[in-house]
Design an enzyme around this catalytic site. Structure first.
Site, PDB file in Angstrom:
ATOM      1  N   CYS A  28       0.850  -1.193   0.000  1.00 45.94           N
ATOM      2  CA  CYS A  28       0.000   0.000   0.000  1.00 45.94           C
ATOM      3  C   CYS A  28       0.881   1.236   0.000  1.00 45.94           C
ATOM      4  CB  CYS A  28      -0.872   0.020   1.242  1.00 45.94           C
ATOM      5  SG  CYS A  28      -1.926  -1.409   1.340  1.00 45.94           S
ATOM      6  N   TYR A 170      -5.497 -13.495  -4.566  1.00 41.71           N
ATOM      7  CA  TYR A 170      -4.971 -13.026  -3.289  1.00 41.71           C
ATOM      8  C   TYR A 170      -5.754 -13.634  -2.132  1.00 41.71           C
ATOM      9  CZ  TYR A 170      -3.812  -9.222   0.124  1.00 41.71           C
ATOM     10  OH  TYR A 170      -3.419  -8.478   1.203  1.00 41.71           O
ATOM     11  N   HIS A 173      -3.373 -12.140   4.555  1.00 37.13           N
ATOM     12  CA  HIS A 173      -3.620 -11.009   5.458  1.00 37.13           C
ATOM     13  C   HIS A 173      -5.025 -10.984   6.045  1.00 37.13           C
ATOM     14  CE1 HIS A 173      -0.322  -9.208   2.832  1.00 37.13           C
ATOM     15  NE2 HIS A 173       0.211  -9.284   4.028  1.00 37.13           N
ATOM     16  N   ASP A 266       2.887  -9.874   9.189  1.00 40.64           N
ATOM     17  CA  ASP A 266       3.679  -9.854   7.954  1.00 40.64           C
ATOM     18  C   ASP A 266       4.679  -8.696   7.992  1.00 40.64           C
ATOM     19  OD1 ASP A 266       4.433 -10.568   5.401  1.00 40.64           O
ATOM     20  OD2 ASP A 266       2.834  -9.431   4.417  1.00 40.64           O
TER      21      ASP A 266
END
Ligand code: ADP
Ligand code: SF4
Length: 684
Positions: A28, A170, A173, A266
Site C-alpha cells: 500500500c 490473493y 492477510h 507480515d
C-alpha cells in the site's frame, strides 16, 4: 558482484521471465487509484533501481470491494485501465515485470463509498475500515459466487490489457474473500464452499483456474497465501492446514507468494521481529511445489538474501519495506555499492500512511512519495546552482540529511554538533529496548558523508551565534533539535503539571542520558510515567524501567497506551509486552498534580480521583524546539552578515524522525533558490 551472482539469475514464472530475483511484493502507498501519475513514478523508480518484478498494492475488482477511505488500487471497469497503464509503462521502461494484486476484499470492505452491501462467507460485522464499522456482510449466495468469479475474470482481462505480466489471486492477510472462506473462524457454510478444506479452498481454486483460462497464455498467475496466522489451531498454521492447501493447489499457479497473516505479523516492526523472521513459517513451501516461491522478511542484507536462496527457502526475494527505504537496493548490489544501501529500520512509518490515506513516506528515504510531485529521486539530486559553502549545526537526522544532500549536490559543508557522538536522537533513541535498527538513520548518513569529500564533520563543537559569525559562515542551516519539556505540558491539559519542580521528576532526555552514560539517577522504587506524546517513547520507557526492576505505572489520556502505534501496527504488541512486564496501565486519565510521594490523576471518564504512589515521575509531554541559536542569528541575516539561514527538523517543529529527515532533505533541495512562500511547492 561475484558473491551475489545468484541474485541476478533470471527466474521463469509461467510464460514470463523475471530478469533477477529481486521482487517488490505488493504494498500500500496512499497513492493508488487517486494519484496514478505519482504511483507510476514511484513504481517506475523501483524498476529503474533494479527490482525485477514490481507489483501494485491490493487492487479492488468491484464496488462491493470498496476499501474507501483507504486509497488502494482500483480496477472496477475499463475506466480504471489508463491509470494502471501509466504504471506498467513506467515499470516496463526498465525491463521489469509488472504484477497486479487483484482483490475482492469481502469482509474487509465496508463499502463506504459505493454504499453496496459487503459480501462474506456469512453475515457478520465487517473486519476492515479500522475494525469497528457498524455494518455487516451479506452471506454470499450462489449468484454472488458466480458474480465474484466473473468480476475477477474481467479484472484479469483488464489487467492484461493494462499491460500487467503477473496477475494475482490473493488469499492473505485476512483481507480477502478467498482467505475468509479458508478460515474456519469466518466460514461455517454448509454448501460446497464450506465444511471440508476442499470446499473452503474452492473459491481460491476457481479464481486460479478462471484467471489461467482468461489470461494464462499471456500472463503468469500468482497466488498470495497466508501460511500461518500466528493464532495457533484457531487459524491456518504452517504445519497444519497450510500444508494441505499447498498440497491441493501445488502446481496450479505459476508462482507462490507466501507470508504470515495479518498485516501486523507480515510487516512486524524491527522492535518485535528480526530480518528473515518469516522463514520458520514459509520454508516448507518449496518442498511441496515445483513452482517458484517468493516470500518476505525485511531482507536488507544481500548476504541474507543469497543465503535464503541457497538454503532453498526462496526463489525470489520479496520486499516491500526494503524497496521503499532503498528503491535502488538491487542496483547497488549489482554495482558493488553495498555500503550505500539505505537499510530499512523497520519502523513502519510507511505503513502509517495507508490508514491515514496520505502519500507514503519513509523514515530512511525522504524521496518516497515525492518522485512525481516534487521530482525527487532516491539516488540522484540536482547539482549545486552556486559555489556557496554551508554550515550545518546539529547532526541529528535533520542536520545529517541536510549536510549529506548538500554535499551530494556539490556544496562544501561543515557539519558541527555539540556532542562527541554524531547522530542526535537517531543515535540516542536506538539505545532503547528493541530500537537498535533505528541507528541506521545516523549510520547510513554518516557513511555517505564519509564517502563525500565535500562534507567535513566537527563533533564536540557546541556553537553560539557569535561562534557561527566569527567562523565566517554565510549560509547556515540550524538543526539543533528539541528537548522534552521539564514541566510536562502537553496536549491533554495544555498547562504545566503542578508539582513538576520537585525532586524525582525526570524527562525522557534524562533517562536517555543515563542510558548513554551508564550512570543511573532514577531511583529504584515506584515510577509513574505520564505519556502525553502517544507514540513510542512512553511505552519504551515503561518497558526499560520495568526491565530494570522498577514498579511502573504508565498513565495516558488516550484510550490505549502508545495510541498512535496502532498506525505502525505495534499497539497490541506493545501493550502485551507491558502487561507481561507487570506495568500497570491507567488509560483515559490526566496527571493533575505531582506530590512528594504520590501523583493525583483525573480520569477522563469518571469523577473518582486516582492516587498512585511515586518515587519518580517521568514526564513525556511536548518537546521544546531548540531555537535559541537560530533566533540569535536572525539579526545577522537581516543586516546582511548572513546570506541565508534556515531552521529544520525538530528545532523547527518537533515530530517523527521521518519528518526531521524530510525537513533536512527539503532544505538541501531548495538551497540556492528563494522559495516562493505563496506557492504550494509540489504538483497535484
Ligand atoms: P533532529 O531530529 O531535528 O535532527 P536531534 O535532536 O536529533 O534533532 O539533533 C539535534 C542535534 O543538535 C543534537 O545532536 C544536539 O547535540 C545538536 N545541537 C543542539 N544545539 C547545538 C548547538 N548550539 N551547537 C551544536 N550542536 C547543537
Ligand atoms: Fe522501513 Fe521505516 Fe522506511 Fe517503512 S518507513 S520502509 S519501515 S525505514
Amino acid at each position: 558482484m561475484g558473491d551475489y551472482d545468484v541474485l541476478f539469475e533470471q527466474v521463469q514464472i509461467g510464460p514470463k521471465t523475471a530478469p533477477n530475483r529481486f521482487y517488490q511484493v505488493p504494498h500500500c502507498n496512499g497513492l493508488g487509484h487517486l494519484r496514478p501519475a505519482a504511483l507510476a513514478a514511484m513504481r517506475g523508480i523501483k524498476a529503474e533501481g533494479g527490482w525485477g518484478v514490481v507489483c501494485t498494492e491490493e487492487v479492488e475488482i468491484h464496488p462491493t470491494s470498496d476499501l474507501s477511505p483507504y486509497i488502494e488500487g482500483r480496477l472496477w471497469d475499463d475506466d480504471d485501465v489508463p491509470g494502471l497503464r501509466l504504471m506498467t509503462d513506467a515499470v516496463h521502461q526498465h525491463g521489469a515485470l509488472a504484477g497486479i494484486e487483484l482483490t475482492h476484499a469481502g469482509l474487509d470492505a465496508p463499502n463506504l463509498y459505493s454504499r453496496l452491501p459487503p459480501l462474506g462467507p456469512r453475515s457478520e460485522g465487517v473486519l476492515g475500515g479500522g475494525g469497528f464499522e457498524p455494518v455487516q456482510s451479506r452471506a454470499m449466495t450462489r449468484r454472488d459466487f458466480a458474480d465474484v468469479r466473473r468480476w475477477h475474470r474481467n479484472a484479469a482481462l483488464r489487467a492484461r490489457d493494462a499491460g500487467f505480466d503477473i496477475v494475482y489471486c490473493y488469499a492473505a492477510h485476512g483481507l480477502t474473500l478467498p482467505m475468509q472462506l479458508l478460515s474456519r473462524r469466518h466460514n461455517d457454510r454448509t454448501d460446497e464452499y464450506g465444511g471440508s478444506l476442499t470446499n473452503r479452498v474452492r473459491l481460491l481454486r476457481e479464481l486460479i483456474e478462471d484467471t489461467k483460462d482468461a489470461v494464462g497464455s499471456d500472463c503468469a498467475v500468482a497466488v498470495r497465501l497466508a501460511v500461518d496466522e500466528l493464532i495457533g489451531p484457531r487459524g491456518i498454521t504452517y504445519d497444519g492446514e497450510a500444508r494441505e492447501i499447498l498440497g491441493l493447489l501445488a502446481e496450479l499457479p505459476d508462482l507462490w507468494d507466501v507470508n504470515i497473516s495479518g498485516w501486523d505479523n507480515d510487516s512486524a516492526t524491527s522492535r518485535f521481529a528480526p530480518e528473515g523472521h518469516q522463514e520458520p513459517y514459509i520454508s516448507f513451501v518449496k518442498s511441496l511445489t515445483t513452482k517458484p516461491v517468493v516470500g518476505v522478511g525485511r531482507y536488507t542484507s544481500p548476504d541474507a538474501m543469497v543465503s535464503a536462496v541457497r538454503r532453498g527457502v526462496l526463489d525470489l526475494i520479496g520486499a516491500a519495506r526494503p524497496s521503499i527505504a532503498d528503491p535502488y537496493l538491487p542496483r547497488k548490489v549489482r554495482e558493488g555499492r553495498l555500503a550505500s544501501i539505505r537499510e530499512c529500520i523497520g519502523c513502519n512509518i510507511c505503513v502509517a500512511s495507508d490508514p491515514k490515506s496520505v502519500p507514503i513516506r519513509c523514515t530512511q528515504n525522504p524521496t518516497m512519495g515525492e518522485e512525481w510531485r516534487r521530482g525527487w529521486h532516491p539516488d540522484r539530486i540536482p547539482v549545486r546552482r552556486n559555489d556557496a559553502e554551508v554550515m550545518v549545526i546539529g547532526a541529528g537526522p535533520a542536520g545529517l540529511e541536510a549536510a549529506r544532500a548538500l554535499g551530494e549536490r556539490g556544496h562544501r559543508v561543515q557539519l558541527l554538533d555539540a556532542r562527541a557522538q554524531l547522530g542526535g536522537r537517531a543515535q540516542r533513541e536506538a539505545l532503547l529496548p528493541g530500537l537498535a535498527a533505528w541507528r541506521r538513520v545516523a549510520d547510513w548518513r554518516l557513511g555517505e558523508i564519509d564517502r563525500l569529500d565535500t562534507v567535513a564533520t566537527f563533533p564536540s563543537s557546541p556553537m553560539t551565534a557569535a561562534d557561527v559569525l566569527d567562523a565566517g559562515a554565510r549560509h547556515v542551516v540550524v538543526a539543533t533539535g528539541a528537548t522534552w519539556r521539564r514541566d510536562g505540558r502537553g496536549r491533554s491539559t495544555g498547562r504545566p503539571v503542578p508539582g513538576h519542580h520537585q525532586d524525582g521528576v525526570f524527562t525522557p532526555d534524562d533517562v536517555l542520558d543515563d542510558l548513554a552514560s551508564g550512570q543511573w539517577r532514577l531511583p529504584s522504587g515506584p515510577v509513574v510515567i505520564y505519556d502525553d506524546d502517544h507514540y513510542v517513547m512512553g511505552g519504551l520507557l515503561a518497558e526499560l524501567l520495568a526491565r530494570r526492576g522498577n514498579d511502573v505505572t504508565l498513565v495516558t489520556a488516550a484510550p490505549l497506551v502508545s495510541y498512535w502505534t496502532q498506525y505502525t501496527l505495534e499497539q497490541d504488541r506493545i501493550e502485551a509486552r507491558l502487561r507481561e512486564l507487570d506495568v500497570r496501565i491507567v488509560a483515559r486519565a490526566t496527571l493533575s498534580r505531582i506530590g512528594p510521594e504520590h501523583v493525583d490523576l483525573e480520569s477522563v471518564v469518571d469523577a473518582a480521583p486516582i492516587v498512585v504512589p511515586r518515587q519518580a515521575v517521568v514526564l513525556v509531554g511536548d518537546r521544546a524546539p531548540q531555537t535559541s541559536l537560530h533566533d540569535g542569528l536572525v539579526g545577522a541575516l537581516e543586516d546582511g552578515r548572513l546570506q541565508s539561514l534556515r531552521l529544520v527538523g525538530d528545532a523547527d517543529a518537533p515530530g517523527l524522525i521521518a519528518q526531521a529527515v524530510f525537513s533536512g532533505h527539503l532544505a538541501a533541495q531548495e538551497f540556492g533558490e528563494e522559495p516562493d512562500r505563496d506557492a504550494v511547492g509540489f504538483r497535484r
